[in-house]
Scaffold this motif. Structure first.
Motif, PDB file in Angstrom:
ATOM      1  N   UNK A  92     -48.307  13.298   0.172  1.00  0.00           N
ATOM      2  CA  UNK A  92     -47.039  12.908  -0.457  1.00  0.00           C
ATOM      3  C   UNK A  92     -46.837  11.403  -0.352  1.00  0.00           C
ATOM      4  N   UNK A  94     -49.202   7.517   0.099  1.00  0.00           N
ATOM      5  CA  UNK A  94     -50.486   6.831   0.191  1.00  0.00           C
ATOM      6  C   UNK A  94     -50.188   5.344   0.369  1.00  0.00           C
TER       7      UNK A  94
ATOM      8  N   UNK B  50     -44.572  20.691  -6.480  1.00  0.00           N
ATOM      9  CA  UNK B  50     -45.858  20.157  -6.944  1.00  0.00           C
ATOM     10  C   UNK B  50     -45.608  19.052  -7.976  1.00  0.00           C
ATOM     11  N   UNK B  53     -44.441  15.873  -6.289  1.00  0.00           N
ATOM     12  CA  UNK B  53     -45.562  15.122  -5.692  1.00  0.00           C
ATOM     13  C   UNK B  53     -46.325  14.371  -6.786  1.00  0.00           C
ATOM     14  N   UNK B  54     -46.569  15.046  -7.910  1.00  0.00           N
ATOM     15  CA  UNK B  54     -47.265  14.389  -9.036  1.00  0.00           C
ATOM     16  C   UNK B  54     -46.530  13.131  -9.481  1.00  0.00           C
ATOM     17  N   UNK B  57     -46.727  10.294  -7.092  1.00  0.00           N
ATOM     18  CA  UNK B  57     -48.021   9.599  -7.152  1.00  0.00           C
ATOM     19  C   UNK B  57     -48.050   8.558  -8.275  1.00  0.00           C
ATOM     20  N   UNK B  58     -47.422   8.891  -9.409  1.00  0.00           N
ATOM     21  CA  UNK B  58     -47.452   7.927 -10.521  1.00  0.00           C
ATOM     22  C   UNK B  58     -46.566   6.716 -10.217  1.00  0.00           C
ATOM     23  N   UNK B  60     -46.069   5.363  -7.012  1.00  0.00           N
ATOM     24  CA  UNK B  60     -46.500   4.587  -5.843  1.00  0.00           C
ATOM     25  C   UNK B  60     -47.053   3.241  -6.313  1.00  0.00           C
ATOM     26  N   UNK B  62     -48.457  -0.683  -4.631  1.00  0.00           N
ATOM     27  CA  UNK B  62     -48.903  -1.308  -3.383  1.00  0.00           C
ATOM     28  C   UNK B  62     -47.762  -2.034  -2.667  1.00  0.00           C
ATOM     29  N   UNK B  66     -44.541   3.508  -1.098  1.00  0.00           N
ATOM     30  CA  UNK B  66     -45.764   4.155  -0.606  1.00  0.00           C
ATOM     31  C   UNK B  66     -45.657   5.681  -0.627  1.00  0.00           C
ATOM     32  N   UNK B  67     -44.548   6.192  -1.194  1.00  0.00           N
ATOM     33  CA  UNK B  67     -44.459   7.642  -1.313  1.00  0.00           C
ATOM     34  C   UNK B  67     -43.313   8.230  -0.503  1.00  0.00           C
ATOM     35  N   UNK B  68     -43.321   9.551  -0.384  1.00  0.00           N
ATOM     36  CA  UNK B  68     -42.185  10.238   0.230  1.00  0.00           C
ATOM     37  C   UNK B  68     -42.602  11.014   1.472  1.00  0.00           C
TER      38      UNK B  68
END
Ligand SMILES: Nc1nc2c(ncn2[C@@H]2O[C@H](COP(=O)(O)OP(=O)(O)OP(=O)(O)O)[C@@H](O)[C@H]2O)c(=O)[nH]1
Ligand SMILES: [Mg+2]
Lengths: 212, 135
Positions: A92, A94, B50, B53-54, B57-58, B60, B62, B66-68
């Motif tokens: 979840x 990165x 799901x 999460x997808x 990811x799109x 995130x 740098x 950095x996400x959840x």
């Protein structure tokens, strides 16, 4: 989707299962570094004499899904033909800094992070195409994570077979019983994908879950 | 130094049930990317999780995101009846769910019936307190 369409699509799914027109598609899922590719390599080597992909201690080594078709697994007279899909580790979050800690340059780390996010998306897309899942967990880690819950929940919601491979039992700090108590409704097979320990038990579980 | 708090949004089941999946995901990710913690009275379905999460990811990047971190109690699923199966009905749904920015939230302890989490005010979890993992 209307009720009639739902009945139709539910029915055609059954027909496929009953008449086994195609090999069952089995996804190997789990968090990064759990040992999915190590297990996939062993499976494919044992039954086809081939290899699947690269293994690394750096997480998110697999960043594209790989499929090996027509893997014939035999156990006690049961023979099943499977398409095995090794998927990128699910996460979840990165953070590219985590890769720098493994000695990768900033640029490499950022590229790996970007590819890893795409890998996660691909893994999730594959959930819709499967007939069953082997969920691989590192038995030295806490099993109760959202990623594991999401995979289990999605298979339960689709009413598709799943079992858990509690991997890395060659390590003294592994605790496969913790996994069993976190997911009491599912079969847990303790293995070492690296050393091959208990691999027969895994094939037995595959035959009973995916061969029925 | 000015005291800086963390905003926690508690979203009721009533609001959630009136939203479609895309709206729920936007509500969550917009909040989290502003640094807030979101608590859902009734969780998402596995399929919605799901998709969350997808989409995460799109988004995130740098430098900024950095996400959840996400935690919930899974529901005990009733065995689907044959009607559920024929209709492809999905009966699983998570219970109370907490979602926050990965760089601010850290799970301390978690099992089937107890979740402990720490939320840091500053942008970074102090060194040595991180998992050092990307899951
Ligand atoms: N001790 C031990 N190490 C293992 C075992 N299986 C895998 N490993 C190690 O764990 C690390 C990760 O293995 P991979 O097979 O690349 O893991 P993966 O789940 O495919 O990881 P991603 O592709 O990054 O998601 C490697 O260093 C492996 O050698 C095992 O059974 N025991
Ligand atoms: Mg891999």
């Amino acid at each position: 989707m209307g009720v009639i369409d739902k009945i139709k699509s539910g029915f055609s799914g059954w027909m496929k299962k009953i008449f086994k027109k195609e090999a069952a598609r089995i996804g190997i899922y789990g968090p990064p570094n759990a040992g999915k590719t190590t297990l996939a390599n062993r499976l494919v080597r044992d039954w086809c004499g081939d290899a699947m992909g690269a293994v690394s201690e750096v997480p998110h080594e697999t960043r594209r899904a790989h499929m090996k078709k027509g893997v014939n697994v035999q156990h006690n007279g049961t023979s099943l033909s499977l398409d095995i899909i090794d998927t990128p580790g699910l996460a979840t979050k990165i953070d590219f800094h985590d890769f720098m800690a493994f000695g990768l340059s900033e640029e490499e780390s950022k590229r790996r992070a970007k590819e890893a996010t795409e890998g996660v998306i691909e893994s999730i897309k594959w959930l819709d195409e499967l007939d069953g899942v082997i969920l691989v967990m590192d038995a030295t880690e806490d099993p109760y994570t959202q990623v594991n819950i999401v995979v289990v929940g999605n298979m339960e919601a689709r009413d598709l077979p799943i079992f858990i491979a509690a991997n890395k039992i060659d390590l003294p700090e592994s605790a496969p019983t913790k996994i069993a108590s976190a997911f009491p409704q599912h079969q847990v097979v303790p293995i070492s994908a690296l050393e091959g320990k208990n691999i027969e038990k895994l094939y037995e579980a595959m035959a009973s879950k995916f061969g029925g | 130094m000015e005291a800086k708090g963390v905003q926690i949004d508690l979203i009721s089941e009533d609001i959630l049930s009136a939203m479609d999946t895309g709206d729920k995901i936007r509500l969550i990710l917009d909040g989290v990317q502003m640094g807030n913690v979101i608590v859902l009275e009734k969780g998402l379905t596995p399929d919605e999780e799901a998709k969350l999460i997808q989409t995460t990811m799109t988004e995130i990047s740098a430098e900024d995101f950095s996400g959840i971190e996400i935690e919930s109690y899974p529901d005990r699923m009733a065995r689907p009846t044959w009607v559920d199966r024929v209709l492809g009905r999905r009966t699983v749904r998570n219970r109370l769910t907490v979602i926050g920015p990965a760089n601010k939230m850290k799970t301390v302890k978690r099992d089937r019936d107890h979740i402990s989490t720490v939320v840091y005010q500053d942008d970074k979890i102090p060194d040595g307190q991180q998992d050092g993992k990307t899951t």
